[in-house]
Design an enzyme around this catalytic site. Structure first.
Site, PDB file in Angstrom:
ATOM      1  CG  ASN A   8      41.598  25.149  32.344  1.00  0.00           C
ATOM      2  OD1 ASN A   8      42.766  24.894  32.016  1.00  0.00           O
ATOM      3  ND2 ASN A   8      41.259  26.245  32.972  1.00  0.00           N
ATOM      4  NE  ARG A  95      42.824  29.373  30.399  1.00  0.00           N
ATOM      5  CZ  ARG A  95      43.375  29.655  31.564  1.00  0.00           C
ATOM      6  NH1 ARG A  95      43.254  28.826  32.574  1.00  0.00           N
ATOM      7  NH2 ARG A  95      44.043  30.771  31.718  1.00  0.00           N
ATOM      8  CG  HIS A 184      44.118  36.153  32.795  1.00  0.00           C
ATOM      9  ND1 HIS A 184      44.840  36.910  33.689  1.00  0.00           N
ATOM     10  CD2 HIS A 184      44.145  34.896  33.278  1.00  0.00           C
ATOM     11  CE1 HIS A 184      45.275  36.152  34.672  1.00  0.00           C
ATOM     12  NE2 HIS A 184      44.879  34.905  34.437  1.00  0.00           N
ATOM     13  CG  HIS A 212      41.394  38.013  35.266  1.00  0.00           C
ATOM     14  ND1 HIS A 212      40.403  37.235  34.702  1.00  0.00           N
ATOM     15  CD2 HIS A 212      42.144  37.168  36.006  1.00  0.00           C
ATOM     16  CE1 HIS A 212      40.547  35.982  35.093  1.00  0.00           C
ATOM     17  NE2 HIS A 212      41.610  35.911  35.888  1.00  0.00           N
ATOM     18  CG  ASN A 215      45.163  31.539  42.705  1.00  0.00           C
ATOM     19  OD1 ASN A 215      45.423  32.005  43.805  1.00  0.00           O
ATOM     20  ND2 ASN A 215      44.383  30.489  42.522  1.00  0.00           N
ATOM     21  N   GLY A 216      46.267  34.241  39.286  1.00  0.00           N
ATOM     22  CA  GLY A 216      46.976  35.020  38.280  1.00  0.00           C
ATOM     23  C   GLY A 216      46.247  36.357  38.181  1.00  0.00           C
ATOM     24  NE  ARG A 245      51.728  33.049  37.741  1.00  0.00           N
ATOM     25  CZ  ARG A 245      50.681  33.048  36.908  1.00  0.00           C
ATOM     26  NH1 ARG A 245      50.711  33.760  35.807  1.00  0.00           N
ATOM     27  NH2 ARG A 245      49.617  32.345  37.179  1.00  0.00           N
ATOM     28  CG  PHE A 287      43.746  38.484  48.106  1.00  0.00           C
ATOM     29  CD1 PHE A 287      44.850  38.844  47.351  1.00  0.00           C
ATOM     30  CD2 PHE A 287      43.070  39.484  48.785  1.00  0.00           C
ATOM     31  CE1 PHE A 287      45.270  40.166  47.271  1.00  0.00           C
ATOM     32  CE2 PHE A 287      43.480  40.810  48.713  1.00  0.00           C
ATOM     33  CZ  PHE A 287      44.580  41.150  47.960  1.00  0.00           C
ATOM     34  N   GLY A 336      39.110  40.091  42.561  1.00  0.00           N
ATOM     35  CA  GLY A 336      38.395  41.257  42.032  1.00  0.00           C
ATOM     36  C   GLY A 336      36.902  41.218  42.350  1.00  0.00           C
ATOM     37  CD  GLU A 387      39.130  32.586  32.523  1.00  0.00           C
ATOM     38  OE1 GLU A 387      38.962  32.289  33.717  1.00  0.00           O
ATOM     39  OE2 GLU A 387      40.249  32.751  32.028  1.00  0.00           O
TER      40      GLU A 387
HETATM   41  P1  ADP Z   1      42.430  31.341  39.377  1.00  0.00           P
HETATM   42  O1  ADP Z   1      41.261  31.044  38.474  1.00  0.00           O
HETATM   43  O2  ADP Z   1      43.477  32.221  38.782  1.00  0.00           O
HETATM   44  O3  ADP Z   1      42.979  30.148  40.092  1.00  0.00           O
HETATM   45  P2  ADP Z   1      40.462  32.693  41.014  1.00  0.00           P
HETATM   46  O4  ADP Z   1      39.861  33.655  40.075  1.00  0.00           O
HETATM   47  O5  ADP Z   1      39.644  31.510  41.440  1.00  0.00           O
HETATM   48  O6  ADP Z   1      41.900  32.249  40.559  1.00  0.00           O
HETATM   49  O7  ADP Z   1      40.873  33.519  42.328  1.00  0.00           O
HETATM   50  C1  ADP Z   1      41.510  32.907  43.402  1.00  0.00           C
HETATM   51  C2  ADP Z   1      41.850  33.963  44.429  1.00  0.00           C
HETATM   52  O8  ADP Z   1      40.647  34.624  44.836  1.00  0.00           O
HETATM   53  C3  ADP Z   1      42.473  33.396  45.702  1.00  0.00           C
HETATM   54  O9  ADP Z   1      43.537  34.237  46.124  1.00  0.00           O
HETATM   55  C4  ADP Z   1      41.347  33.474  46.700  1.00  0.00           C
HETATM   56  O10 ADP Z   1      41.816  33.638  48.001  1.00  0.00           O
HETATM   57  C5  ADP Z   1      40.616  34.694  46.246  1.00  0.00           C
HETATM   58  N1  ADP Z   1      39.243  34.693  46.733  1.00  0.00           N
HETATM   59  C6  ADP Z   1      38.224  33.917  46.318  1.00  0.00           C
HETATM   60  N2  ADP Z   1      37.108  34.188  47.050  1.00  0.00           N
HETATM   61  C7  ADP Z   1      37.450  35.141  47.940  1.00  0.00           C
HETATM   62  C8  ADP Z   1      36.769  35.838  48.997  1.00  0.00           C
HETATM   63  N3  ADP Z   1      35.483  35.605  49.241  1.00  0.00           N
HETATM   64  N4  ADP Z   1      37.459  36.757  49.678  1.00  0.00           N
HETATM   65  C9  ADP Z   1      38.753  37.002  49.430  1.00  0.00           C
HETATM   66  N5  ADP Z   1      39.466  36.379  48.469  1.00  0.00           N
HETATM   67  C10 ADP Z   1      38.829  35.464  47.745  1.00  0.00           C
END
Ligand code: ADP
Length: 405
Positions: A8, A95, A184, A212, A215-216, A245, A287, A336, A387
């Protein structure tokens, strides 16, 4: 037994994973960040599934470009005896964010495919150039292995015209391929198939809503195994509120900023891609940080959280109306999978629609699980996305190495 290296490639990062698709285990993993900066970081890790103990190597150095970064990853991987050659890797899966109108399925990368992906850069200037760089560098440093491109948009090629058509001048839309593509997709497909497995129901009999949220963030409506709507559009900006975003907004706002407020288009792009969403509303793209603010009664954080929940409810309700009947709602990705409170709040108003969350299962479980009560007509699940595994499996299928599921 098939072993696949999944890559990726981002604009300043590279994530790699070697997976064994027969046992669905990760054998090795590498991450390079801040490529092109004066000091970047790199880690290569061998997992115990190689048969040797887990071990890792890290480096902090300047990685001038993706070639230098991948070169050092391969060098350190060889030291740990997890170079693709050591592990008998048979294919490399990449990817690719945007497959445009042409790519619906994963494909073997050829010079023609590379050229086609390059042409799509206009539709995805923030993602596809970085993905293509990863493909080119990997083909250069790992020649002799088949490379497969797996597109984030692929799963959504089944969207009906009513769902993927923007109501703008038809000729303009056609000329520039302006439509909703969705992103996604690898995750939405993986998670929706797992949902059917967990429920012990045939995939093509279930109507599902998949959320899903990382971050996104994106939502999808899947009718009898076919994607019929999704929240991201021409680009990954549309839909739910995300880390940086905004998701949906009035396009008039963009015209207003450029024409009436003198903002440069590039600055609007930065505003919408990097300074909006949770970051824009509360200065907290992560988050966990946002939730800490909500717990402290921080006004901006609370508002941001409320906007996230409101948008989620609108999508869930909208997709319900599109589907007519919903059998399962599944949460995945970082937010999620980990934020019980958000799952409960997003579905809190749907009791009359047959959605009952079991607070105990929602708050205390971990991993893949059902979080609705036994009486809940609609099943609610948490399913961790994977993924990389989905991309590795797609390579198996494209190359005829393993069974299609
Ligand atoms: P991406 O792959 O799009 O970068 P992820 O699926 O890894 O994103 O998700 C990242 C998000 O999930 C961040 O906002 C992070 O704060 C949140 N996150 C991950 N673990 C936790 C947790 N245990 N509690 C709350 N938020 C979490």
């Amino acid at each position: 037994m098939t072993r696949v290296l999944v890559i990726n490639s981002g604009s300043s990062s590279l994530k790699l994973q070697i997976l064994d698709t027969a046992v669905e285990k990760e054998l090795a993993w590498a991450l390079v960040e801040r490529i092109g900066d004066p000091v970047g970081s790199l880690t290569v890790r061998r997992s115990e599934w190689t048969g040797s103990s887990a071990q890792s190597r890290s480096a902090e150095a300047e990685f001038a470009d993706h070639t230098a970064a991948l070169g050092l990853v391969l060098e350190l991987a060889a030291e740990l005896r997890v170079h693709p050659t050591d592990l008998g890797v048979e294919a490399i899966g990449h990817r690719v964010v945007h497959g445009g109108p042409a790519f619906h399925e994963p494909v073997l990368v050829t010079p023609e495919v590379e050229a086609d992906i390059e042409e799509l850069e206009l539709l995805a200037p923030l993602h596809n150039p970085a993905n293509l760089r990863g493909i080119r560098v990997a083909r250069e440093l790992l020649p002799g292995l088949p490379h497969v491109a797996v597109f984030d948009t692929g799963f959504f090629h089944t969207l009906p015209a009513a769902a993927h058509t923007y109501a703008i001048d038809a000729e303009t839309a056609q000329r520039w391929h302006l439509r909703r593509y969705g992103f996604h997709g690898t995750s939405h497909e993986f998670v929706s198939r797992r949902t059917a497995d967990v429920l012990g129901r045939p995939y093509d009999e279930l109507n599902q809503i998949v959320l899903h949220l990382g971050n996104g963030a994106s939502a999808s409506a899947i009718e009898a195994g076919r994607a019929v709507d999704t929240s991201m559009g021409l680009t990954p900006l549309e839909g739910l509120v995300m880390g940086t975003r905004p998701g949906d907004l009035d396009p008039g706002l963009i015209i207003h900023l450029i024409r009436d407020r003198g903002m440069a288009p590039e600055d609007v792009s930065t505003l919408l891609n990097r300074r909006s969403g949770l970051e824009g509303l509360a200065g907290a793209r992560d988050f966990r940080e946002l939730l800490a603010g909500v717990d402290d009664d921080d006004e901006a954080a609370t508002l941001a959280y409320d906007v996230v929940i409101h948008r989620l409810r609108r999508y869930i309700g909208g997709y319900w109306a599109v589907l007519g009947r919903v059998d399962a709602i599944t949460f995945t990705a970082g937010v999620g999978e980990n934020v019980a409170r958000l799952r409960a709040d997003a579905l809190a108003t749907l009791g009359d629609w047959g959605v009952q969350i079991d607070p105990e299962a929602n708050e205390n479980g971990s991993g893949e699980r059902l979080i609705s009560t036994p009486d809940s007509r609609v099943k609610v699940l948490v399913v961790p996305t994977d993924e990389e595994l989905a991309i590795a499996r797609a390579c198996d299928v494209v190359l005829g190495l393993g069974p299609a599921d």
